[in-house]
Design an enzyme around this catalytic site. Structure first.
Site, short mmCIF file in Angstrom:
data_model
loop_
_atom_site.label_atom_id
_atom_site.label_comp_id
_atom_site.label_asym_id
_atom_site.label_seq_id
_atom_site.Cartn_x
_atom_site.Cartn_y
_atom_site.Cartn_z
N TYR A 439 93.19 76.35 -7.61
CA TYR A 439 91.88 75.67 -7.64
C TYR A 439 90.71 76.62 -7.94
O TYR A 439 90.90 77.82 -7.98
CB TYR A 439 91.65 74.79 -6.42
CG TYR A 439 91.59 75.39 -5.03
CD1 TYR A 439 91.20 76.69 -4.78
CD2 TYR A 439 91.90 74.59 -3.92
CE1 TYR A 439 91.10 77.16 -3.48
CE2 TYR A 439 91.81 75.06 -2.62
CZ TYR A 439 91.41 76.35 -2.41
OH TYR A 439 91.31 76.82 -1.14
N GLU A 440 89.56 76.05 -8.20
CA GLU A 440 88.38 76.82 -8.69
C GLU A 440 88.69 77.57 -9.97
O GLU A 440 88.19 78.67 -10.21
CB GLU A 440 87.87 77.81 -7.63
CG GLU A 440 86.94 77.26 -6.59
CD GLU A 440 85.68 76.63 -7.16
OE1 GLU A 440 85.35 75.53 -6.69
OE2 GLU A 440 85.02 77.19 -8.06
N GLY A 441 89.53 76.98 -10.84
CA GLY A 441 89.95 77.65 -12.08
C GLY A 441 91.23 78.42 -11.83
O GLY A 441 91.23 79.34 -11.01
N GLN A 446 90.95 82.50 -14.99
CA GLN A 446 90.11 83.63 -14.56
C GLN A 446 90.31 84.82 -15.50
O GLN A 446 89.36 85.51 -15.87
CB GLN A 446 90.48 84.06 -13.13
CG GLN A 446 90.39 82.98 -12.07
CD GLN A 446 89.00 82.44 -11.87
OE1 GLN A 446 88.01 83.17 -11.99
NE2 GLN A 446 88.89 81.15 -11.59
#
Lengths: 585, 585
Positions: A439-441, A446
């Site tokens: 999650y969050e990319g 990243q």
């Protein structure tokens, strides 16, 4: 055997290694926040986390959130713990005082969230999301929306969500289809929202009476792709107290993180209000991206520390077989030695310790840079801090969450068969940690964000500046520091190498992005450990972790460096071979 | 999306790469087992696994085994599937014909069990344990015991367990306390067994009417430690049909493998009979150790292949964002490309494929060597085969199970957030795979077994002989083969280096055992891929996996080699420094 925060470990890194109190004192809002106050906040935070949050972690996993008649029932104790969290003022630790916050530095909040995640990842998800919503609303909300929602969110009285993902639009938010339609003749300027969202953490729950959803939608006639996205605030309860047409359809059965409800949400002519400008939804949503991703990195660090604490305690009690080498003092008349005396176990424990404190040093420095970027009087200093966050955040997000899962699995191994059963709680950490890589990319995204979107566009100049900042803190007359300087120089040169190879083969950076990110993390960890050793040359535990870092962790630096360099050389060779003599490219 | 065995992939490795049919034809019992018969067996096995075993895997996880009033209730469909397995004669595939078996080669059974584990790890645990019990009884049981139990176990009519672990005795079996006491004047020569065992797979279940427990115990006046251990057969039902005093107290809540009951067993004056000689319990139990550990390696390979199949299928359907580089043919008019076209996803898929087929080649060769060791007319050939199994088994057990967990986690990553929820079944594979790193000897113990117990005692001579066998299959005029020869030579030299350093520091081998095992696996995988490429130079899928192996997997060889060499050099340096001039050691 619940997680127990250790404020003194953190204070050592903040004070002795990073000189955080002195740096914070130069920022106007924190002129009064001296080392004594910081220590006091950390002591209190540690006590709260250890006494209130940690003990209900296992129930959060075993019983988990339940979906009953369209409502989500939190695990036992979660409501009470969250209420105590709000009553203690913890959600608003770093929020502005005018919004009901305490106005403390982001770096202290970073430590708080590391500990919260270590103690109870599931519960932590709830307040973890309000900070992004608060910042988003504060920067982009209308006065009316701020009036109505800002303080409630800042203090945690109401929780918030980020509604981004749809079934067909995960990493690719440009494909979002949820629609927001203006209502002709509607005096309150509201929109009608229709569509479905998935994977919404805290989309429905019983922790707060109202839930404020920030929903990525498409206005009528919006262009296709990410530039057609707008952000709309959709509250569960409308200003007049009636129920809005937003509902949770089901919650996911997940590998872990059972204490946090992951909701499928349905918007059926739900009422909402635009936040920021039409078509600028992604920009508004990502105002806090560096902070949010840093917090995921901190979750990783916290979960790894939690796994380490369990394994360390177990290894100091469990006896199996004789350890090789000199008779350990702990043997006494026992028929078997502590497993902590066995080299394979020692290696696991020391290696994870090296990851935790190395990564912490970098993560806390990043949090400090968030404070500097927000508050330094000197625009150049703000810009430098912003640059650090931009480059280092994806590195920490990917590397710390990767290590959380893999390192927690190593810690599980210390328990042998006992690690695979629920009893000791270690397998829960492995399961919970796995989601942080997604999650969050995702971690793959990243790596692409770092190399393709940040390092390459300026040919490595910005990244180089970040690495030079680190170099300038080192003392080349120290052997360890000189080694780090050499690695930082190799890494700077690597950026140029990849930039050149990418001209010939634009796919190459996507192939080696992960290796590039790892080599960056390892060089920065080497910097962190050189700094730790420089300020604590006599600390035996730190020396053991530093040795483990050099022996078992750092060799990956050369391996990854070699992978990237060979890929670049192959491109250069095949490109030359394919280019007829005399033809420039 | 259930697992589907692919017999053609396996046949390629067995026939083209390993020349298994020709080798088996030289062994008397398999003179009639030609390639056509082998293919037929694999086709039928593949069909059975795909149609009967795979579809009930998810229920095995979600519903799992339940403990009801002292009895274990199997997940839905498990009883029927197991009965079909027995009816098909699958448990007795490699058992001797005189025991009701089919007398087929161990290498075919190895493939069967790889597929079974891939399709349904939980169910596979049940028959997985009877083979060790069969061999143990066949080699060490009295005529009377064999008469009573051998055929029932061989055919799977009755299942068996291995009762080793106790709460305080896991890796350290010398601490076992369960007692077996002769009964004065008992005509049937039986013993009374008292004690408790934990982590007993299939200790209780409803798949077969009787369960035969092989229990590690201590006879009266037995010496302390492993030499005081004896093996006792304790059936659930006594020969007269009455219930014996062995009971399951509870089953464990585990991270995964919910389809297999992990039982805590209580023996309260249970009746049993000695198997083999007093004090030789460990030897009797470990008669099948190489085979059992190889089967765990195969479980790892199977689980990784199952994860790969799911990720590969998902990547060929799911579309997110544009892939970099040339327009892929699959784009058509779609707004986003298949994720299989994205380099980060491609890398994961190709890398895991490289692991699966490289590891398969080595594992199948090991299974073939089990056949050779058992049946070759030439004692030298048997000895060589035995030596191969002795050195390679711990390498495969550790490396394949490590990759099962870590590679399955990579495959999960391909699904993004969808991988973390139950729906796609990929997270189950990660959870199930985790236990293989622990049971049948933890991976840390495998590494110590390899380096400390096998490589070092003869200064690396035996290991060297194994590596020379591989070298002799290579053709130095091929570039890829020459590279492998160089690595094998480095590995042979490494054994000598560690042996010398171990003289100065006996703890050192325990510290680097894991690196030594990895470097061995990587060199052997390089051998496997050189062989695969040599026989299939035109196969595009194999070429892609081979390239992934060289680009992303093999660089770890140099890294691990460097770690071990530096550790040895450090020992040499510090040893020299600590030794006064003129003092020999």
């Amino acid at each position: 055997m619940d997680y127990q925060p250790r404020p003194e470990d953190v204070s050592f890194l903040l004070n002795a290694v990073l000189d955080a109190p002195a740096r914070l004192a130069t920022l106007a809002p924190f002129a009064e926040v001296d080392e004594a106050l910081q220590s006091q906040v950390l002591e209190e935070a540690g006590r709260f986390v250890g006494e209130v949050v940690a003990p209900i972690n296992r129930g959060g996993d075993e019983i988990g959130c339940r979906f009953v008649d369209g409502e989500v029932v939190s695990p036992p104790g979660f409501r009470e713990a969250y209420q105590a969290f709000v009553d203690g003022g913890w959600p608003a630790l770093s929020a502005a005082t005018e919004d009901g916050g305490q106005g403390l530095p982001a770096v202290l909040e970073a430590v708080l969230y590391e500990w919260l995640a270590a103690a109870n990842h599931g519960l932590t998800m709830a307040p973890g999301l309000l900070h992004g919503a608060y910042a988003c609303l504060k920067h982009h909300g209308s006065e009316e929306l701020k009036q109505r929602y800002l303080q409630k969110i800042a203090t945690g009285e109401w929780l918030a969500t980020m509604c981004l993902t749809e079934a067909h639009a995960g990493s690719d938010l440009g494909q979002v289809r949820t629609r927001a339609t203006p209502q002709v003749g509607q005096a309150d300027g509201s929109l009608r929202v229709n569509g479905g969202k998935i994977f919404i953490s805290g989309g429905e729950h019983d922790l707060t009476p109202n839930i404020v959803h920030l929903v990525l939608c498409r206005l009528p006639d919006a262009p296709a792709g990410p530039k057609g996205l707008s952000l709309v605030l959709v509250p569960k309860l409308l200003p007049d107290g009636t129920r809005n047409a937003v509902h949770c359809e089901r919650i996911e059965e997940k590998m872990g993180l059972h204490g946090s409800p992951t909701c499928t949400m349905r918007f059926d002519d739900a009422t909402g209000w635009l936040v920021g400008e039409p078509g600028r939804g992604l920009a508004a949503m990502f105002v806090m991206m560096n902070s949010a991703r840093l917090h995921v990195a901190l979750q990783g660090i916290g979960l790894l520390d939690a796994a380490w604490q369990k394994a360390d305690a177990y290894a100091a009690e469990r006896r199996q077989m004789r350890a090789p080498g000199p008779v350990p003092a702990s043997r006494g008349s026992e028929p078997a030695d502590l497993i902590a005396e066995h080299p394979a176990v020692r290696r696991i424990l020391d290696t994870q310790r090296a990851w935790i404190d190395g990564a912490r040093t970098l993560a806390y420095r990043s949090a400090l840079m968030l404070d500097v970027a927000a508050h330094d009087a000197d625009p150049k200093a703000r810009e430098r801090a912003q640059r650090w966050c931009s480059f280092v955040t994806p590195v920490l997000k990917a590397a710390c969450t990767h290590q959380a899962f893999h390192g927690a699995s190593e810690c599980l191994q210390v328990f042998g068969g006992h690690g695979y059963v629920r009893e000791w709680g270690i397998e829960q950490i492995v399961r919970d940690a796995r989601v942080t890589m997604i999650y969050e990319g995702t971690n793959e995204i990243q790596a692409i964000d770092l190399l393709v979107r940040k390092v390459l566009p300026d040919g490595g100049v910005g990244m180089s500046a970040v690495l030079l900042e680190l170099r300038d803190t080192l003392d080349a007359s120290r052997e360890a520091d000189a080694d780090v300087q050499r690695r930082l120089a190799q890494l700077r040169y690597l950026g140029t190498t990849v930039a050149m190879a990418a001209h010939a083969n634009p796919v190459l950076p996507y192939e080696v992005a992960d290796d590039y990110l790892r080599v960056t993390m390892l060089a920065m960890m080497a910097w962190a450990w050189a700094r730790i050793e420089a300020v604590a040359p006599q600390d035996a535990d730190k020396a053991r972790a530093a040795a483990a870092f050099r022996r078992w962790v750092l060799p990956e630096f050369e391996m990854r460096l070699g992978i990237v360099k060979r890929a670049c050389e192959t491109v250069a060779l095949s490109h030359h071979a394919a280019t007829p003599p005399g033809v420039a490219n």
